[in-house]
Design an enzyme around this catalytic site. Structure first.
Site, mmCIF file in Angstrom:
data_model
loop_
_atom_site.group_PDB
_atom_site.id
_atom_site.type_symbol
_atom_site.label_atom_id
_atom_site.label_comp_id
_atom_site.label_asym_id
_atom_site.label_seq_id
_atom_site.Cartn_x
_atom_site.Cartn_y
_atom_site.Cartn_z
ATOM 1 C CG ASN A 9 -3.567 24.326 -12.134
ATOM 2 O OD1 ASN A 9 -3.953 22.632 -11.913
ATOM 3 N ND2 ASN A 9 -2.432 24.584 -11.739
ATOM 4 C CD1 TRP A 10 -8.809 23.354 -7.812
ATOM 5 C CD2 TRP A 10 -10.007 21.530 -8.206
ATOM 6 N NE1 TRP A 10 -10.194 23.445 -7.905
ATOM 7 C CE2 TRP A 10 -10.869 22.103 -7.580
ATOM 8 C CE3 TRP A 10 -10.054 19.587 -7.453
ATOM 9 C CZ2 TRP A 10 -12.167 22.051 -8.020
ATOM 10 C CZ3 TRP A 10 -11.571 19.761 -7.838
ATOM 11 C CH2 TRP A 10 -12.691 20.679 -7.611
ATOM 12 C CE LYS A 11 -0.629 25.287 -9.073
ATOM 13 N NZ LYS A 11 0.748 26.491 -8.820
ATOM 14 C CG HIS A 91 1.185 24.958 -14.451
ATOM 15 N ND1 HIS A 91 2.526 25.165 -14.060
ATOM 16 C CD2 HIS A 91 -0.098 25.922 -13.893
ATOM 17 C CE1 HIS A 91 1.927 25.981 -12.747
ATOM 18 N NE2 HIS A 91 0.743 26.295 -12.943
ATOM 19 C CD GLU A 93 3.320 24.702 -10.332
ATOM 20 O OE1 GLU A 93 2.558 23.517 -10.346
ATOM 21 O OE2 GLU A 93 2.950 25.665 -9.482
ATOM 22 C CD GLU A 163 -0.418 30.498 -14.094
ATOM 23 O OE1 GLU A 163 -0.653 30.759 -13.580
ATOM 24 O OE2 GLU A 163 0.625 29.091 -14.199
ATOM 25 N N GLY A 169 2.515 31.045 -6.394
ATOM 26 C CA GLY A 169 2.779 30.063 -4.607
ATOM 27 C C GLY A 169 3.217 30.528 -3.359
ATOM 28 C CB SER A 209 0.497 34.720 -4.771
ATOM 29 O OG SER A 209 1.669 34.463 -4.417
ATOM 30 N N GLY A 231 -3.383 27.630 -4.965
ATOM 31 C CA GLY A 231 -4.080 27.876 -3.623
ATOM 32 C C GLY A 231 -5.540 27.870 -3.486
HETATM 33 P P1 13P Z 1 -0.991 29.780 -6.880
HETATM 34 O O1 13P Z 1 -2.488 30.997 -7.114
HETATM 35 O O2 13P Z 1 -0.977 29.481 -5.610
HETATM 36 O O3 13P Z 1 0.418 31.011 -6.419
HETATM 37 O O4 13P Z 1 -0.979 29.226 -7.730
HETATM 38 C C1 13P Z 1 -1.134 29.833 -9.220
HETATM 39 C C2 13P Z 1 -0.729 28.543 -10.168
HETATM 40 O O5 13P Z 1 0.281 28.181 -10.843
HETATM 41 C C3 13P Z 1 -1.858 28.448 -11.367
HETATM 42 O O6 13P Z 1 -2.181 27.869 -12.457
#
Ligand code: 13P
Length: 246
Positions: A9-11, A91, A93, A163, A169, A209, A231
């Site tokens: 997931n490149w966000k 997600h 976020e 998650e 993150g 993470s 990340g």
């Molecule tokens: P991180 O791997 O940066 O913690 O993010 C996880 C995530 O939200 C994947 O969708």
């Protein structure tokens, strides 16, 4: 049996040139028996699709209507035309920052499955919920309100990503014991709602993470079928190492 899936997931990261380079590097990875999916920023999807790379492309977001006055939104048909076969729904976020609730997420799940997209449905608790010890009930409620209206046939086109918000993150990862306990709980919940066979066929990914150092231990858990990586998916060497952690 269920698939191993490692998804990036490149966000909201990368320039177009960086996205092209990363996608090419990811497509060149040698990975066996694992489906590789990338979720790039939507604006890069048409360009990346046209490269005809050996990977699946997913969308981080979409709006659950066919067309109309929805300023700024992108429809499923538009994404499919651009080469998308997977979508993320739920997600944390988007739940937290964009205020998407379980009812709206149910609508998104329905819209995506109706158009034959594969849904990666994210669930997971915040730290306060885990500290109270009510994470199982919390996650079950997320599944119940957004997924459990689906038929036996429909649920088989859903992958679940657990998650925990406190691990996203933050550099704090769920231990393999915590991840396995929740994944097992999710599978048992699927099993009692549907059937044991259906539950055994649904991939449950871990996210939060996940990195080259902890992926092997997490992926060794019997109910962890891969990862949704944030990340560490932005560096091809790290993503490659995670994808080869089974
Ligand atoms: P991180 O791997 O940066 O913690 O993010 C996880 C995530 O939200 C994947 O969708």
């Amino acid at each position: 049996m269920r698939k191993h899936i490692v998804a990036g997931n490149w966000k909201m990261n990368l320039s177009e040139q960086e996205a092209i380079e990363l996608a090419k590097e990811v497509a060149e990875m040698r990975v066996e028996n694992t489906e590789i999916v990338i979720f790039p920023p939507a604006i890069f999807i048409p360009t990346l699709s046209k490269l005809n790379l050996n990977l699946k492309i997913g969308a981080q977001n979409f709006f659950p209507k066919d067309n109309g006055a929805f300023t700024g939104e992108i429809s499923i048909n538009q994404l499919k035309e651009a080469g998308v076969t997977y979508v993320l729904v739920g997600h944390s976020e988007r739940r937290t920052i964009l205020k998407e609730d379980n009812t709206f997420l149910k609508e998104k799940v329905n819209a995506a499955l109706e158009k034959n997209l594969h849904v990666v449905f994210c669930c997971g608790e915040e730290l306060a919920i885990r500290e109270q010890g009510t994470e199982n009930e919390f996650v079950k409620n997320q599944l119940n309100e957004s997924l459990f209206h689906l038929t036996q046939e429909q649920i088989q086109n859903v992958t679940i990503a657990y998650e925990p918000i406190w691990a996203i993150g933050t550099g704090l990862t769920a231990s393999s014991a915590q991840a396995e306990a929740m994944h097992l709980f999710i599978r048992e919940t699927l099993s009692s709602k549907y059937t044991t066979e259906i539950a055994a066929g649904i991939s449950i990914l871990y996210g939060g993470s996940c990195n080259p150092t902890n992926a092997k231990e997490l992926f060794a858990c019997p109910n962890v079928d891969g990862g949704l990586i944030g990340g560490a998916a932005l560096k091809s060497a790290d993503f490659n190492s995670i994808a080869n952690s089974f």
